[in-house]
Scaffold this active site. Structure first.
Site, PDB file in Angstrom:
ATOM      1  N   SER A   9       0.846  -1.199   0.000  1.00 23.06           N
ATOM      2  CA  SER A   9       0.000   0.000   0.000  1.00 23.06           C
ATOM      3  C   SER A   9       0.877   1.242   0.000  1.00 23.06           C
ATOM      4  O   SER A   9       1.659   1.458   0.932  1.00 23.06           O
ATOM      5  CB  SER A   9      -0.890   0.017   1.238  1.00 23.06           C
ATOM      6  N   HIS A  34      -1.255  -1.235  -4.317  1.00 25.13           N
ATOM      7  CA  HIS A  34      -2.518  -0.896  -3.658  1.00 25.13           C
ATOM      8  C   HIS A  34      -2.583   0.607  -3.394  1.00 25.13           C
ATOM      9  O   HIS A  34      -1.693   1.181  -2.772  1.00 25.13           O
ATOM     10  CB  HIS A  34      -2.613  -1.679  -2.349  1.00 25.13           C
ATOM     11  N   MET A  38      -9.052   8.188  -0.131  1.00 24.12           N
ATOM     12  CA  MET A  38      -9.853   8.583   1.046  1.00 24.12           C
ATOM     13  C   MET A  38     -10.388   9.997   0.866  1.00 24.12           C
ATOM     14  O   MET A  38      -9.691  10.869   0.341  1.00 24.12           O
ATOM     15  CB  MET A  38      -8.982   8.536   2.301  1.00 24.12           C
ATOM     16  N   HIS A  67      -8.466   1.144  -3.997  1.00 23.50           N
ATOM     17  CA  HIS A  67      -9.391   0.930  -2.882  1.00 23.50           C
ATOM     18  C   HIS A  67     -10.068   2.256  -2.568  1.00 23.50           C
ATOM     19  O   HIS A  67      -9.439   3.152  -2.002  1.00 23.50           O
ATOM     20  CB  HIS A  67      -8.558   0.407  -1.693  1.00 23.50           C
ATOM     21  N   MET A  69     -12.242   4.527  -0.555  1.00 27.60           N
ATOM     22  CA  MET A  69     -12.896   4.751   0.736  1.00 27.60           C
ATOM     23  C   MET A  69     -13.583   6.107   0.648  1.00 27.60           C
ATOM     24  O   MET A  69     -13.204   7.068   1.314  1.00 27.60           O
ATOM     25  CB  MET A  69     -11.848   4.701   1.850  1.00 27.60           C
ATOM     26  N   MET A 138     -11.473  -5.653   5.406  1.00 24.34           N
ATOM     27  CA  MET A 138     -10.675  -4.706   6.197  1.00 24.34           C
ATOM     28  C   MET A 138     -10.424  -5.331   7.560  1.00 24.34           C
ATOM     29  O   MET A 138     -11.359  -5.721   8.258  1.00 24.34           O
ATOM     30  CB  MET A 138     -11.437  -3.384   6.396  1.00 24.34           C
ATOM     31  N   PHE A 144      -6.375   4.918   8.158  1.00 18.71           N
ATOM     32  CA  PHE A 144      -4.969   5.172   8.469  1.00 18.71           C
ATOM     33  C   PHE A 144      -4.144   3.895   8.348  1.00 18.71           C
ATOM     34  O   PHE A 144      -4.657   2.808   8.618  1.00 18.71           O
ATOM     35  CB  PHE A 144      -4.833   5.715   9.899  1.00 18.71           C
ATOM     36  N   ASP A 174      -6.680  -6.276   4.330  1.00 18.76           N
ATOM     37  CA  ASP A 174      -6.049  -4.961   4.375  1.00 18.76           C
ATOM     38  C   ASP A 174      -6.115  -4.394   5.787  1.00 18.76           C
ATOM     39  O   ASP A 174      -7.204  -4.181   6.325  1.00 18.76           O
ATOM     40  CB  ASP A 174      -6.817  -4.050   3.394  1.00 18.76           C
ATOM     41  N   GLY A 175      -4.927  -4.174   6.369  1.00 16.14           N
ATOM     42  CA  GLY A 175      -4.867  -3.518   7.670  1.00 16.14           C
ATOM     43  C   GLY A 175      -4.120  -4.346   8.700  1.00 16.14           C
ATOM     44  O   GLY A 175      -4.531  -5.444   9.043  1.00 16.14           O
TER      45      GLY A 175
HETATM   46  C1  DX5 Z   1      -6.264   1.683   5.651  1.00 17.60           C
HETATM   47  C2  DX5 Z   1      -5.821   1.345   4.254  1.00 17.60           C
HETATM   48  C3  DX5 Z   1      -4.714   0.389   4.188  1.00 17.60           C
HETATM   49  C4  DX5 Z   1      -3.433   0.824   4.855  1.00 17.60           C
HETATM   50  C5  DX5 Z   1      -2.804  -0.383   5.460  1.00 17.60           C
HETATM   51  O1  DX5 Z   1      -7.467   2.367   5.627  1.00 17.60           O
HETATM   52  O2  DX5 Z   1      -6.898   0.803   3.504  1.00 17.60           O
HETATM   53  O3  DX5 Z   1      -4.457  -0.056   2.851  1.00 17.60           O
HETATM   54  O4  DX5 Z   1      -2.531   1.421   3.974  1.00 17.60           O
HETATM   55  O5  DX5 Z   1      -1.714   0.020   6.214  1.00 17.60           O
HETATM   56  P1  DX5 Z   1      -0.984  -0.956   7.232  1.00 17.60           P
HETATM   57  O6  DX5 Z   1      -0.507  -2.120   6.456  1.00 17.60           O
HETATM   58  O7  DX5 Z   1       0.089  -0.100   7.772  1.00 17.60           O
HETATM   59  O8  DX5 Z   1      -2.023  -1.352   8.261  1.00 17.60           O
HETATM   60 ZN    ZN Z   2      -6.491  -0.149   1.453  1.00 18.38          ZN
END
Ligand code: DX5
Ligand code: ZN
Length: 227
Positions: A9, A34, A38, A67, A69, A138, A144, A174-175
């Protein structure tokens, strides 16, 4: 057993050098790139728009995994398709009409994904399964990088893997994915692992990607043997 793909990401990249960062994760062995979009409304953070995706497109031939959001998402889907996104994932919670959003993505010749935040039940995708190329679970609340993996998500990943059955749908997480949690999600049935902080940590992209991939592969192999 599914091939395990790693999708770094770029939320954790140096935003002042994004093109260079995308090339670096491509060379380091990342399978997809990725991109976290946001809007400061659906999630409490603002990041990247279609112009940035278009600017990044010439820097890699790998899959741009976008992605979204954002809410609403429909007014922006075409712009991301034109910008060169290969996969466009919308949130089931973003609304208002998930089925319509998925049809729109496929009508633009792109692969369609749906993402579920941690509190959304997997039944939200039951009636759209045949419109999907990807489900994104997620494993933190979106907004974040650098948050901790929510353990209850392992069960949800397993349920979605069973729902997918033999359909050609990727199951992405993801996350909070790192070497430890990669094993958990791969054993539960995930085949695409997004990782931000764990890939960019210390600048050792290739080493980090390989460590995550090998932890996930071993755990998936053990899980298959136990079945
Ligand atoms: C969060 C994002 C993720 C984020 C993951 O809302 O969708 O893609 O970049 O970051 P890490 O791997 O640091 O949790
Ligand atoms: Zn993501």
């Amino acid at each position: 057993m599914h091939e395990i793909l790693i999708a770094p990401s770029i939320l954790s990249a140096d935003f002042a050098r994004l093109g260079e960062e995308v090339r670096a994760i491509d060379v380091a062995g990342g399978d997809w790139v990725h991109v976290d979009v946001m809007d400061g409304h659906f999630v409490p953070n603002i990041t990247i728009g279609p112009a940035v995706v278009a600017a990044l497109r010439p820097h890699t031939r790998k899959v741009l995994d976008v992605h979204l959001m954002i809410a609403p998402c429909d007014p922006y889907i075409e712009a991301f398709a034109r910008a060169g996104a290969d996969i466009i994932t919308v949130h089931a919670e973003a609304g208002p009409h998930l089925d319509r959003s998925l049809q729109l993505i496929r009508s633009l010749g792109r692969k369609a994904g749906v993402s579920l935040t941690p509190s959304t039940h997997e039944s939200a995708i039951h009636h759209v399964l045949d419109r999907l190329d990807l489900v994104l679970v997620m494993t933190v609340n979106p907004g974040f990088g650098g948050q901790s993996f929510i353990p209850a998500m392992a069960e949800k990943i397993g349920s979605i893997r069973r729902m997918i059955g033999r359909r050609p749908i990727h199951l992405e997480v993801d996350g909070g994915v790192n070497v430890e949690t990669a094993a958990v999600v791969a054993a539960a049935g995930a085949d695409v692992l997004v990782a931000g902080s764990a890939v960019f940590a210390g600048g050792r992209y290739a080493e980090n990607i390989e460590a995550i991939r090998s932890a996930a592969r071993s755990a998936a192999a053990v899980a298959i043997q136990g079945k």
